[in-house]
Design an enzyme around this catalytic site. Structure first.
Site, PDB file in Angstrom:
ATOM      1  N   HIS A 193       6.416  81.959  70.831  1.00 24.39           N
ATOM      2  CA  HIS A 193       6.996  83.148  71.471  1.00 24.39           C
ATOM      3  C   HIS A 193       6.488  83.379  72.894  1.00 24.39           C
ATOM      4  O   HIS A 193       7.177  84.020  73.696  1.00 24.39           O
ATOM      5  CB  HIS A 193       6.713  84.408  70.649  1.00 24.39           C
ATOM      6  CG  HIS A 193       7.409  84.442  69.331  1.00 24.39           C
ATOM      7  ND1 HIS A 193       8.765  84.244  69.203  1.00 24.39           N
ATOM      8  CD2 HIS A 193       6.925  84.652  68.072  1.00 24.39           C
ATOM      9  CE1 HIS A 193       9.099  84.331  67.918  1.00 24.39           C
ATOM     10  NE2 HIS A 193       8.004  84.574  67.221  1.00 24.39           N
ATOM     11  N   ASP A 239      10.589  77.915  61.694  1.00 26.46           N
ATOM     12  CA  ASP A 239       9.984  79.241  61.537  1.00 26.46           C
ATOM     13  C   ASP A 239      11.107  80.263  61.361  1.00 26.46           C
ATOM     14  O   ASP A 239      12.198  80.104  61.898  1.00 26.46           O
ATOM     15  CB  ASP A 239       9.190  79.546  62.811  1.00 26.46           C
ATOM     16  CG  ASP A 239       8.253  80.740  62.711  1.00 26.46           C
ATOM     17  OD1 ASP A 239       8.763  81.867  62.626  1.00 26.46           O
ATOM     18  OD2 ASP A 239       7.033  80.543  62.770  1.00 26.46           O
ATOM     19  N   HIS A 277      11.345  83.077  62.662  1.00 25.24           N
ATOM     20  CA  HIS A 277      11.601  83.709  63.952  1.00 25.24           C
ATOM     21  C   HIS A 277      12.086  82.671  64.971  1.00 25.24           C
ATOM     22  O   HIS A 277      11.581  81.552  65.009  1.00 25.24           O
ATOM     23  CB  HIS A 277      10.325  84.365  64.490  1.00 25.24           C
ATOM     24  CG  HIS A 277       9.753  85.409  63.580  1.00 25.24           C
ATOM     25  ND1 HIS A 277       8.838  85.102  62.590  1.00 25.24           N
ATOM     26  CD2 HIS A 277       9.972  86.742  63.504  1.00 25.24           C
ATOM     27  CE1 HIS A 277       8.508  86.220  61.943  1.00 25.24           C
ATOM     28  NE2 HIS A 277       9.181  87.224  62.482  1.00 25.24           N
ATOM     29  N   ASP A 297       6.782  81.294  57.478  1.00 26.50           N
ATOM     30  CA  ASP A 297       7.325  82.616  57.194  1.00 26.50           C
ATOM     31  C   ASP A 297       8.791  82.566  56.785  1.00 26.50           C
ATOM     32  O   ASP A 297       9.390  83.595  56.461  1.00 26.50           O
ATOM     33  CB  ASP A 297       7.126  83.579  58.374  1.00 26.50           C
ATOM     34  CG  ASP A 297       7.535  82.988  59.711  1.00 26.50           C
ATOM     35  OD1 ASP A 297       8.178  81.920  59.727  1.00 26.50           O
ATOM     36  OD2 ASP A 297       7.209  83.597  60.743  1.00 26.50           O
ATOM     37  N   TYR A 314       2.724  84.426  56.886  1.00 29.54           N
ATOM     38  CA  TYR A 314       1.772  85.525  56.693  1.00 29.54           C
ATOM     39  C   TYR A 314       1.455  85.763  55.223  1.00 29.54           C
ATOM     40  O   TYR A 314       0.622  86.581  54.906  1.00 29.54           O
ATOM     41  CB  TYR A 314       2.307  86.769  57.419  1.00 29.54           C
ATOM     42  CG  TYR A 314       2.647  86.383  58.837  1.00 29.54           C
ATOM     43  CD1 TYR A 314       1.634  86.085  59.748  1.00 29.54           C
ATOM     44  CD2 TYR A 314       3.960  86.146  59.229  1.00 29.54           C
ATOM     45  CE1 TYR A 314       1.914  85.604  61.012  1.00 29.54           C
ATOM     46  CE2 TYR A 314       4.263  85.678  60.494  1.00 29.54           C
ATOM     47  CZ  TYR A 314       3.230  85.411  61.383  1.00 29.54           C
ATOM     48  OH  TYR A 314       3.518  84.919  62.638  1.00 29.54           O
TER      49      TYR A 314
END
Length: 317
Positions: free
Chosen positions: A129, A166, A168, A254, A298
């Site tokens: 990110h 991922d 995200h 995740d 997480y």
């Protein structure tokens, strides 16, 4: 007699320290959760063990702006405030820990390029990110972006593939190379209408001369293995057609069912499948170069199992 391992595992206290305090989802216990699972499967005995190092200022500046690096250094000394709008808190020593994540990824890339290993995995890495000029979403320095730049500057490669599973969207990598026609980008993620950072629509396919070199596949919340495999076939075809000289895989866990921050429902086996298939692509292209980075995740059980599956796939390939 079994042949010696050609898989490098870069682990150690320097990158284990990369984690945020006070119950933050990205806590410093993630490294140990992975290592316990890896050792329980005996996989730690089937790899070459490498160690991290702090990236140099010059290496960091190959991707990040000098002004942003100065900010991280300053906040790292004080331990006060945030490095972004509120997701990524500063803490004393964050500069050194974040630099070590970059250095760990660069060590892995160098080992593969120099023939010391065929594949590599770094658990605390894949901080996708962070932009060239700022932190975002728990990511201080973008080791993926630095690795791409260093593969070009140090090793003379041009055509590089970045694959991201991922939950995200890997926005820090995507926007940094959006107009770069030599960076193949393929990203499976939860639809940005439902999840941070809100980017990665199918229309985002690269700009200017890079149009068509980027593949974003947003999946609906609750997407499970059938949706993964349907989308993955497109990713694999896209990457192989682009004929990259090196493949980077960001395998954030995740996207596995049960993560507290996302809504995906992949099984733990998807990550190993992705790694195995990319190794097969790399072998068919004649170079075999694959470096995988842990990324997000997480739920500690999920990340431990998914990443161990990636390491197993790298070994078996």
């Amino acid at each position: 007699m079994s042949k010696p391992s050609t898989v490098l595992l870069v682990v150690g206290e320097q990158i284990a320290r990369y984690g945020f305090p006070n119950g933050h989802p990205f806590g410093p216990d993630r490294h140990e959760a992975f290592m316990r699972e890896l050792q329980s499967r005996g996989l730690d005995q089937q790899v070459i063990r490498g160690t991290p190092r702090e990236a140099s200022r010059e290496e960091l500046e190959s991707f990040h702006t000098p002004q942003y690096i100065d900010l991280v250094q300053s906040r790292s000394l004080s331990g006060l405030g945030y490095l972004d709008a509120g997701d990524t808190p500063a803490w004393r020593g964050v500069f050194e820990a974040a630099s070590a994540v970059v250095g760990a990824t660069l060590n892995a890339v160098d080992a593969v390029m120099e023939g010391h290993a065929r594949r590599a995995f770094i658990p605390i890495a894949g901080l996708h990110h962070a932009s060239r000029g700022g932190a975002a979403g728990f990511c201080v320095f973008n080791d993926c972006g630095v690795a791409i730049e260093q593969l070009r500057r140090k090793h003379g490669l041009r055509r590089i593939a970045y694959v991201d599973i991922d939950a995200h969207h890997g926005d820090g990598v995507f926007y940094a190379f959006e107009s770069d026609p030599d960076l193949l980008f393929a990203d499976l993620h939860e639809d940005g209408r439902h999840l941070y950072p809100g980017t990665g629509s199918v229309e985002e396919a690269g700009s200017g001369p890079a149009r068509g070199t980027k593949l974003n596949i947003p999946l609906p919340p609750g997407a499970a293995d059938p949706e993964f495999h349907a989308a993955w076939s497109r990713v694999e075809e896209f990457i192989e057609a682009g004929r990259p000289e090196f493949i980077l895989l960001q395998c954030g866990a995740d996207s596995v069912e049960g993560d507290p921050l996302t809504h995906m429902a992949f099984s733990e086996h998807t990550h190993g499948h992705a790694a195995a298939r990319l190794c097969a692509v790399a072998d068919r292209l004649g170079h075999g170069r694959v470096v995988a980075m842990g990324g997000g995740g997480y739920n500690r059980r999920n990340l431990a199992r998914a990443w161990s599956g990636v390491v197993q796939a790298l070994i078996d390939s």
